[in-house]
Design an enzyme around this catalytic site. Structure first.
Site, PDB file in Angstrom:
ATOM      1  N   HIS A 135       9.311   7.637  -0.957  1.00 17.50           N
ATOM      2  CA  HIS A 135       9.862   6.342  -0.074  1.00 17.50           C
ATOM      3  C   HIS A 135      11.493   6.149  -1.021  1.00 17.50           C
ATOM      4  O   HIS A 135      11.446   6.213  -2.629  1.00 17.50           O
ATOM      5  CB  HIS A 135       9.060   5.857   0.190  1.00 17.50           C
ATOM      6  CG  HIS A 135       9.023   4.649  -0.156  1.00 17.50           C
ATOM      7  ND1 HIS A 135      10.008   3.393   0.210  1.00 17.50           N
ATOM      8  CD2 HIS A 135       8.734   3.623   1.663  1.00 17.50           C
ATOM      9  CE1 HIS A 135      10.009   2.258   1.115  1.00 17.50           C
ATOM     10  NE2 HIS A 135       9.454   2.973   2.433  1.00 17.50           N
ATOM     11  N   ASP A 212       2.791   6.384  -6.865  1.00 11.90           N
ATOM     12  CA  ASP A 212       3.466   5.578  -6.127  1.00 11.90           C
ATOM     13  C   ASP A 212       2.461   5.484  -5.197  1.00 11.90           C
ATOM     14  O   ASP A 212       2.261   6.406  -4.324  1.00 11.90           O
ATOM     15  CB  ASP A 212       4.454   6.111  -5.050  1.00 11.90           C
ATOM     16  CG  ASP A 212       5.071   5.194  -3.925  1.00 11.90           C
ATOM     17  OD1 ASP A 212       4.314   3.801  -3.475  1.00 11.90           O
ATOM     18  OD2 ASP A 212       6.202   4.738  -3.472  1.00 11.90           O
ATOM     19  N   GLN A 215       0.513   3.732  -0.058  1.00 11.30           N
ATOM     20  CA  GLN A 215      -0.048   4.502   1.010  1.00 11.30           C
ATOM     21  C   GLN A 215      -1.379   4.906   0.655  1.00 11.30           C
ATOM     22  O   GLN A 215      -2.133   5.046   1.510  1.00 11.30           O
ATOM     23  CB  GLN A 215       0.627   5.669   1.550  1.00 11.30           C
ATOM     24  CG  GLN A 215       2.310   5.362   2.226  1.00 11.30           C
ATOM     25  CD  GLN A 215       2.013   4.008   3.331  1.00 11.30           C
ATOM     26  OE1 GLN A 215       0.450   3.455   4.456  1.00 11.30           O
ATOM     27  NE2 GLN A 215       3.073   3.234   3.830  1.00 11.30           N
ATOM     28  N   LYS A 238      -0.430  -3.415   2.110  1.00 14.39           N
ATOM     29  CA  LYS A 238      -0.711  -2.900   2.966  1.00 14.39           C
ATOM     30  C   LYS A 238      -2.714  -2.423   3.118  1.00 14.39           C
ATOM     31  O   LYS A 238      -2.997  -1.207   3.364  1.00 14.39           O
ATOM     32  CB  LYS A 238      -0.375  -1.256   2.235  1.00 14.39           C
ATOM     33  CG  LYS A 238       1.923  -1.340   2.598  1.00 14.39           C
ATOM     34  CD  LYS A 238       2.300   0.083   2.422  1.00 14.39           C
ATOM     35  CE  LYS A 238       3.459   0.302   2.223  1.00 14.39           C
ATOM     36  NZ  LYS A 238       4.541  -0.011   3.637  1.00 14.39           N
ATOM     37  N   CYS A 376      12.076   4.918   5.786  1.00 14.66           N
ATOM     38  CA  CYS A 376      12.398   5.134   3.990  1.00 14.66           C
ATOM     39  C   CYS A 376      11.977   5.954   3.606  1.00 14.66           C
ATOM     40  O   CYS A 376      12.088   6.370   2.271  1.00 14.66           O
ATOM     41  CB  CYS A 376      11.984   3.813   3.536  1.00 14.66           C
ATOM     42  SG  CYS A 376      12.094   2.126   3.774  1.00 14.66           S
TER      43      CYS A 376
HETATM   44  N1  7TS Z   1       6.494   3.667  -1.200  1.00 15.55           N
HETATM   45  C1  7TS Z   1       5.820   4.015  -0.105  1.00 15.55           C
HETATM   46  C2  7TS Z   1       5.353   5.373   0.508  1.00 15.55           C
HETATM   47  C3  7TS Z   1       6.033   3.550   0.712  1.00 15.55           C
HETATM   48  O1  7TS Z   1       5.190   3.777   2.091  1.00 15.55           O
HETATM   49  C4  7TS Z   1       6.677   1.873   0.660  1.00 15.55           C
HETATM   50  C5  7TS Z   1       6.663   1.369   2.402  1.00 15.55           C
HETATM   51  C6  7TS Z   1       7.269   1.538  -0.443  1.00 15.55           C
HETATM   52  C7  7TS Z   1       6.698   2.246  -1.314  1.00 15.55           C
HETATM   53  C8  7TS Z   1       7.477  -0.336  -0.135  1.00 15.55           C
HETATM   54  O2  7TS Z   1       6.097  -0.717  -0.435  1.00 15.55           O
HETATM   55  P1  7TS Z   1       7.028  -2.175  -0.487  1.00 15.55           P
HETATM   56  O3  7TS Z   1       5.742  -3.089  -0.099  1.00 15.55           O
HETATM   57  O4  7TS Z   1       7.118  -2.691  -1.723  1.00 15.55           O
HETATM   58  O5  7TS Z   1       7.779  -2.800   0.792  1.00 15.55           O
HETATM   59  N2  7TS Z   1       6.020   2.267   3.296  1.00 15.55           N
HETATM   60  C9  7TS Z   1       6.809   1.101   4.534  1.00 15.55           C
HETATM   61  C10 7TS Z   1       6.972   2.135   5.581  1.00 15.55           C
HETATM   62  O6  7TS Z   1       6.422   3.251   5.985  1.00 15.55           O
HETATM   63  N3  7TS Z   1       6.945   1.442   6.202  1.00 15.55           N
HETATM   64  O7  7TS Z   1       7.666   0.076   6.275  1.00 15.55           O
HETATM   65  C11 7TS Z   1       6.936   0.051   4.894  1.00 15.55           C
END
Ligand code: 7TS
Length: 419
Positions: A135, A212, A215, A238, A376
């Site tokens: 990401h 990371d 997910q 999430k 992303c």
């Molecule tokens: N890493 C992964 C694998 C992600 O899917 C996301 C967010 C992030 C980091 C960042 O997370 P945040 O909570 O700090 O924003 N992924 C997504 C997505 O797949 N669609 O919207 C956000």
């Protein structure tokens, strides 16, 4: 870790899923007069009533700042906030609550590590090892750190099925590698990476590993001590918790070594203009008033997930994944992007002759929320030579009937566009 043979033996009865659905107030609403079908769980999950009520209870009954007051409310808030830290610790099987730093989310957790690595370890001649399926939030912080220090990025490529290409593994890890940063579950491909093996390999070379887990934590049991990673990042929102709260797990060793990420209240022991002594870990990394309600809401979310059982949730989601893959694949012109052997409940796809954004809009008019775009992960899109995909991502409350509605929407889009 997810054990496919174990999952195959677990079936979650329809009425159990119906009871789970009843815990989520938003699932009862309609969109454009149609029952909402929410399939954008990789972006954020919906919140169960217990999380919503926990937030309401905190603000109605307990609101006060933590670590500062000697009065009843502040002591209660502090106790709940620290209790949330212990809940997170147990949820991911960390050795100590002192290894749990509350942050805004995965993005901030990774930025914290990248910033501190840049200040302590990175320099010209060293490499930061990433993968092509990261990401952007596990790419850009490392680019910033590289710019600052002269270190370079090195990227593990992916295969056509969306797995890591590890056939030249011995060339990947060298004495120049300062850190491996790898996604546990890809948000655009669904791939579950063999992080445990990668961590073992990296450690043979003395290389620290950041995972990371954005997910992963909502979809498969994660045990930090089994994984033995140095850092693990995830977001509360999430995993059925509030937005604005997330977790950085770091081995105590690193938290002791790292300088503070931000300065301010709470992260200090004493301050004079000449010299500041920092607070003990993890408080050294929690400058300013934290997201108290968020942390307490996250605790409620993790307890909720635990009460349902991650094995059962994972089994249900694997069945949804298999059904959605089979149904979508059977539509002529549909191409699934990401066909790894081990996947979490994410299906990215394209439909010949239809831009994903048009597909997303048509689905939306049917009350179906899916994500369209590059998610992303532009390097993933570049690898597959596409600008975007449509993505359906499933959570514990989704059903096969909802997948049928998605399939019908895709068919409707095909009829509209192909005439
Ligand atoms: N890493 C992964 C694998 C992600 O899917 C996301 C967010 C992030 C980091 C960042 O997370 P945040 O909570 O700090 O924003 N992924 C997504 C997505 O797949 N669609 O919207 C956000």
């Amino acid at each position: 870790m997810t054990n496919p043979s174990l999952l195959a033996s677990v079936t979650v009865p329809e009425e159990v899923v119906a009871a789970w659905r009843a815990d989520f107030p938003i699932l009862h609403r309609t969109v454009y007069g149609k029952p909402l079908v929410y399939l954008d769980n990789a972006a954020t999950t919906q919140k169960p009533r217990v999380v919503i009520e926990t937030l309401q209870h905190f603000y109605s009954e307990l609101n006060s700042n933590v670590h500062r007051g000697v009065y009843y409310l502040s002591e209660q808030a502090t106790e709940l906030y620290e209790d949330a830290r212990r809940t997170v610790q147990r949820f991911i099987g960390a050795a100590s609550p002192q290894e749990i730093v509350f942050v805004r989310g995965t993005t901030e957790a990774i930025n914290l590590v990248a910033h501190c690595m840049a200040r302590t370890r990175l320099r010209a001649g060293l490499e930061i090892l990433l993968t092509q399926m990261e990401h952007h939030s596990n790419i850009v912080p490392w680019q910033l750190a590289a710019e600052q220090t002269g270190a370079r990025l090195r990227v593990i490529p992916i295969t056509a099925s969306g797995e890591l290409k590890l056939d030249h593994e011995d060339e990947l890890f060298t004495e120049r590698t300062a850190l491996l940063a790898v996604v546990h579950v890809s948000n655009s491909l669904g791939t579950i990476n063999p992080v445990r093996e990668l961590i073992g390999k990296a450690h043979e070379y003395g290389i620290p590993v950041l995972v990371d887990g954005a997910q992963a934590v909502a979809h498969l049991p994660v045990n930090i001590q089994e994984l033995d990673c140095d850092f693990y990042a995830f977001s509360g929102h999430k995993v059925y918790g509030p937005t604005g709260i997330g977790v950085l797990y770091a081995k105590r060793y690193w938290l002791e070594e790292f300088p503070p990420y931000q300065g301010g209240g709470d992260m200090i022991r004493s301050v004079t203009f000449e010299r500041t002594l920092y607070n003990e870990v993890p408080y050294k990394f929690e400058a300013g008033t934290p997201n108290i309600a968020g942390a307490i809401g996250l605790k409620a979310a993790l307890e909720y997930v635990q009460s349902l059982g991650l094995e059962r949730i994972a089994a249900h989601e694997q069945q949804l994944l298999a059904y959605a893959t089979e149904q979508l694949e059977s539509i002529p012109g549909v191409r699934i992007i990401g066909t790894a052997r081990h996947k979490a409940s994410i299906v990215s796809f394209t439909v010949e002759g239809i831009h994903p954004h048009d597909l997303g809009t048509i689905a939306d008019r049917e009350g179906i929320a899916i994500r369209v775009g590059h998610h992303c992960t532009q390097p993933v899109m570049d690898f597959f030579g596409i600008p975007a995909t449509a993505r359906a991502s499933f959570a514990l409350y989704n059903t096969p009937e909802e997948i049928d509605r998605l399939v019908a929407a895709v068919q409707k889009a095909i009829e509209l566009f192909r005439g």
